[in-house]
Design an enzyme around this catalytic site. Sequence first.
Site, PDB file in Angstrom:
ATOM      1  N   ASP A   1       0.799  -1.048   0.061  1.00 54.15           N
ATOM      2  CA  ASP A   1      -0.078   0.126   0.049  1.00 54.15           C
ATOM      3  C   ASP A   1       0.712   1.402   0.110  1.00 54.15           C
ATOM      4  O   ASP A   1       0.849   2.295  -0.620  1.00 54.15           O
ATOM      5  CB  ASP A   1      -1.210   0.019   1.299  1.00 54.15           C
ATOM      6  CG  ASP A   1      -1.718  -1.056   1.393  1.00 54.15           C
ATOM      7  OD1 ASP A   1      -3.154  -0.834   1.356  1.00 54.15           O
ATOM      8  OD2 ASP A   1      -1.442  -2.369   1.343  1.00 54.15           O
TER       9      ASP A   1
ATOM     10  N   GLU B   1      -5.131   6.844  -0.162  1.00 51.65           N
ATOM     11  CA  GLU B   1      -5.803   6.578   1.214  1.00 51.65           C
ATOM     12  C   GLU B   1      -4.801   6.613   2.513  1.00 51.65           C
ATOM     13  O   GLU B   1      -5.042   6.736   3.352  1.00 51.65           O
ATOM     14  CB  GLU B   1      -6.129   5.092   1.049  1.00 51.65           C
ATOM     15  CG  GLU B   1      -6.716   4.295   2.074  1.00 51.65           C
ATOM     16  CD  GLU B   1      -6.986   2.770   1.952  1.00 51.65           C
ATOM     17  OE1 GLU B   1      -6.978   2.297   0.930  1.00 51.65           O
ATOM     18  OE2 GLU B   1      -7.231   2.194   3.258  1.00 51.65           O
TER      19      GLU B   1
ATOM     20  N   ASP C   1      -6.462  -1.673  -3.047  1.00 50.98           N
ATOM     21  CA  ASP C   1      -7.877  -1.816  -2.795  1.00 50.98           C
ATOM     22  C   ASP C   1      -8.183  -3.259  -2.464  1.00 50.98           C
ATOM     23  O   ASP C   1      -8.032  -4.208  -3.446  1.00 50.98           O
ATOM     24  CB  ASP C   1      -8.812  -1.148  -3.948  1.00 50.98           C
ATOM     25  CG  ASP C   1     -10.398  -1.287  -3.428  1.00 50.98           C
ATOM     26  OD1 ASP C   1     -10.664  -0.936  -2.133  1.00 50.98           O
ATOM     27  OD2 ASP C   1     -11.013  -2.068  -4.243  1.00 50.98           O
TER      28      ASP C   1
ATOM     29  N   THR D   1      -7.114  -4.707   0.569  1.00 52.70           N
ATOM     30  CA  THR D   1      -6.124  -4.921   1.227  1.00 52.70           C
ATOM     31  C   THR D   1      -6.164  -6.353   1.855  1.00 52.70           C
ATOM     32  O   THR D   1      -5.317  -7.146   1.723  1.00 52.70           O
ATOM     33  CB  THR D   1      -5.285  -4.092   2.174  1.00 52.70           C
ATOM     34  OG1 THR D   1      -5.445  -2.833   1.398  1.00 52.70           O
ATOM     35  CG2 THR D   1      -4.151  -4.371   2.913  1.00 52.70           C
TER      36      THR D   1
ATOM     37  N   SER E   1     -12.374  -6.118  -3.237  1.00 52.29           N
ATOM     38  CA  SER E   1     -11.879  -5.096  -4.125  1.00 52.29           C
ATOM     39  C   SER E   1     -12.863  -4.627  -5.245  1.00 52.29           C
ATOM     40  O   SER E   1     -13.866  -5.207  -5.487  1.00 52.29           O
ATOM     41  CB  SER E   1     -10.272  -5.147  -4.578  1.00 52.29           C
ATOM     42  OG  SER E   1     -10.465  -6.001  -5.818  1.00 52.29           O
TER      43      SER E   1
ATOM     44  N   LYS F   1     -14.988  -5.986  -8.266  1.00 51.38           N
ATOM     45  CA  LYS F   1     -16.347  -6.231  -8.379  1.00 51.38           C
ATOM     46  C   LYS F   1     -16.853  -5.269  -9.677  1.00 51.38           C
ATOM     47  O   LYS F   1     -17.432  -5.770 -10.555  1.00 51.38           O
ATOM     48  CB  LYS F   1     -17.137  -6.145  -7.189  1.00 51.38           C
ATOM     49  CG  LYS F   1     -16.798  -7.033  -6.283  1.00 51.38           C
ATOM     50  CD  LYS F   1     -17.654  -6.665  -4.785  1.00 51.38           C
ATOM     51  CE  LYS F   1     -16.772  -5.779  -3.890  1.00 51.38           C
ATOM     52  NZ  LYS F   1     -15.986  -6.276  -3.310  1.00 51.38           N
TER      53      LYS F   1
ATOM     54  N   ASP G   1     -12.341   4.400  -3.186  1.00 48.49           N
ATOM     55  CA  ASP G   1     -12.722   2.986  -3.340  1.00 48.49           C
ATOM     56  C   ASP G   1     -13.772   2.754  -4.516  1.00 48.49           C
ATOM     57  O   ASP G   1     -14.225   1.602  -4.753  1.00 48.49           O
ATOM     58  CB  ASP G   1     -13.660   2.556  -2.050  1.00 48.49           C
ATOM     59  CG  ASP G   1     -12.594   2.341  -0.943  1.00 48.49           C
ATOM     60  OD1 ASP G   1     -11.499   1.635  -1.176  1.00 48.49           O
ATOM     61  OD2 ASP G   1     -12.869   2.719   0.313  1.00 48.49           O
TER      62      ASP G   1
HETATM   63  N1  LIG Z   1     -16.954  -0.926   7.532  1.00 49.24           N
HETATM   64  C1  LIG Z   1     -16.749  -0.757   6.257  1.00 49.24           C
HETATM   65  N2  LIG Z   1     -17.832  -1.035   5.262  1.00 49.24           N
HETATM   66  C2  LIG Z   1     -17.751  -0.573   4.136  1.00 49.24           C
HETATM   67  N3  LIG Z   1     -16.277  -0.367   3.458  1.00 49.24           N
HETATM   68  C3  LIG Z   1     -15.287  -0.524   4.248  1.00 49.24           C
HETATM   69  C4  LIG Z   1     -15.519  -0.593   5.722  1.00 49.24           C
HETATM   70  N4  LIG Z   1     -14.160  -0.756   6.318  1.00 49.24           N
HETATM   71  C5  LIG Z   1     -13.604  -0.725   5.162  1.00 49.24           C
HETATM   72  N5  LIG Z   1     -13.994  -0.288   4.161  1.00 49.24           N
HETATM   73  C6  LIG Z   1     -13.539  -0.181   2.732  1.00 49.24           C
HETATM   74  O1  LIG Z   1     -13.855  -1.237   1.878  1.00 49.24           O
HETATM   75  C7  LIG Z   1     -12.921  -1.511   1.209  1.00 49.24           C
HETATM   76  C8  LIG Z   1     -12.694  -2.874   0.853  1.00 49.24           C
HETATM   77  O2  LIG Z   1     -14.026  -3.179   0.032  1.00 49.24           O
HETATM   78  P1  LIG Z   1     -14.198  -4.779  -0.450  1.00 49.24           P
HETATM   79  O3  LIG Z   1     -15.455  -4.649  -1.221  1.00 49.24           O
HETATM   80  O4  LIG Z   1     -12.916  -5.318  -1.140  1.00 49.24           O
HETATM   81  O5  LIG Z   1     -14.524  -5.521   0.619  1.00 49.24           O
HETATM   82  S1  LIG Z   1     -14.133  -7.041   1.311  1.00 49.24           S
HETATM   83  O6  LIG Z   1     -12.893  -7.069   1.635  1.00 49.24           O
HETATM   84  O7  LIG Z   1     -14.503  -7.817  -0.113  1.00 49.24           O
HETATM   85  O8  LIG Z   1     -15.289  -7.437   2.092  1.00 49.24           O
HETATM   86  C9  LIG Z   1     -11.397  -1.001   1.967  1.00 49.24           C
HETATM   87  O9  LIG Z   1     -10.773  -0.536   1.070  1.00 49.24           O
HETATM   88  P2  LIG Z   1      -8.906  -0.895   1.294  1.00 49.24           P
HETATM   89  O10 LIG Z   1      -8.620  -0.342   2.502  1.00 49.24           O
HETATM   90  O11 LIG Z   1      -8.412   0.025   0.118  1.00 49.24           O
HETATM   91  O12 LIG Z   1      -8.936  -2.426   1.006  1.00 49.24           O
HETATM   92  C10 LIG Z   1     -12.189   0.057   2.752  1.00 49.24           C
HETATM   93  O13 LIG Z   1     -11.661   1.295   2.524  1.00 49.24           O
HETATM   94 MG   LIG Z   2      -9.852   0.554  -1.038  1.00 49.24          MG
HETATM   95 MG   LIG Z   3      -6.461   0.468  -0.064  1.00 50.57          MG
HETATM   96 MG   LIG Z   4      -7.376   0.357   3.352  1.00 53.03          MG
END
Ligand SMILES: Nc1ncnc2c1ncn2[C@@H]1O[C@H](COP(=O)(O)OS(=O)(=O)O)[C@@H](OP(=O)(O)O)[C@H]1O
Ligand SMILES: [Mg+2]
Ligand SMILES: [Mg+2]
Ligand SMILES: [Mg+2]
Length: 439
Positions: free
Chosen positions: A52, A77, A147, A149, A284, A287, A313
Amino acid sequence: MEDGKYSKELNVAVRVVHMACSLCEKVQKQLLSTNSDQVKSKDDDSLVTVADWSVQATVSWMLKKAFGSQNISIVAEEDIQTLCKSESQSLLAMVVSAVNISLAEAPRFGLHGPEKPLSASEILEAISQCNSRGGPLGQHWVLDPVDGTLGFVRGDQYAVALAMIENGEVVMGVLGCPNYSVKDDGLNKYTQENPVMSKISSGEVGCVMYTRKGSGKAWMQPLIHRDETFEWPNSAKLVQVSSVDDPTLATFCEPVEKTNSNHSFAAGVASTVGLRNKPLRVYSMVKYAAIARGEAEIYMRFARAGYKEKIWDHAAGVLLVQEAGGVVTDAGGRPLDFSRGIYLEGLDRGIIACSGIKLHDKIIGAVYASWESSNLASSQKANNSHLRIHPSFTHTLKKKEKKVCAFQIPVTKLSTRSFRFSIISMIEKPTNLKTVITL
Ligand SMILES: Nc1ncnc2c1ncn2[C@@H]1O[C@H](COP(=O)(O)OS(=O)(=O)O)[C@@H](OP(=O)(O)O)[C@H]1O
Ligand SMILES: [Mg+2]
Ligand SMILES: [Mg+2]
Ligand SMILES: [Mg+2]
């Protein structure tokens, strides 16, 4: 890549995202094979890794090199808080190494890196300079360095997302998906049941997708691998959303983690609409990529109450779906608003991305039909200071002083009684409401 507005920006952005994907692939491989200390938890318990920070530094440095550090605003981010702690020296050293390896590869992508390796302080500066807050005016790059992570750490799907916002609108989007094969049906092969390591050894390649607002086109390139004898320009093919509009044949995607999206509410909506296929849970912005590539038809995301979605995101993924022929709105049918800083302010309940308007209308209708009886409704109501309007039932009321008030109107199935109770808020402050609708 076609000539036109933003062609230089898009050209650089695509190459930089290729560089970032190459960086991520190396770090992910290392992470999965050595179990080393490359992952940290942030204050909100989410994860951040060497990849990241390294991607953020690399992209920041390359964009500034290409467009001049004075003229550029980057919203991204990550920050350097953890990296600057005295106990993070080895972590910082790993970032410095990954960034310099990546920058040294710039010529492979037709770009120029630095003349000598960057120092730790230059790298920290590159990361921390991505501290713009965006907003309604001017150009802002928007970067999610990694995205998904969680998917990255688990050896699964993740994405590198770079977009540009101009005067509050997303005008360009680039999405690197290193574990999403360019081959048709790349996603179904690499879901949780099929660990990604098999893909790395089988030599299949991921993709970089990109688009420009108003082009009506979205392109996909294969990732470039180190051992390949390769020279730019990379080949690109057009992608398009699926033409399936029969819910019984449609596939819907949602986040893997229940904390990121309410699975049971989405399941209720899916069943109301008549979706039969099991949800495709994918980490991520892959989708969005799946919808743009026509390998799934619907993406639903209903965050828990109080969580505010961030622009990085969604920016790149939303534009890709739209330019590939799809529709993306909040769950009230309104466009996502990228003009109000780092958050998607005013987002109504969730995000719905669909391959076409027919499925989209059905999903929005089903959200309205399911909402009042759901747990999400009671938990989010307290947080909603904004208006919810069903697109087909929007009534506006012009006041003398030309301010516009709008009322939420429920879907047809709701009773007159619930109609009255559903007039819950207005765009303007309540004092602007002078007329009461009586049925
Ligand atoms: N509680 C909550 N609700 C909604 N979204 C949140 C939440 N917490 C984090 N994030 C953000 O979601 C990003 C990851 O989304 P994903 O669609 O990959 O989710 S998942 O890992 O498949 O469940 C993730 O992005 P990255 O941090 O870049 O991985 C976050 O920005
Ligand atoms: Mg993200
Ligand atoms: Mg990220
Ligand atoms: Mg993150």
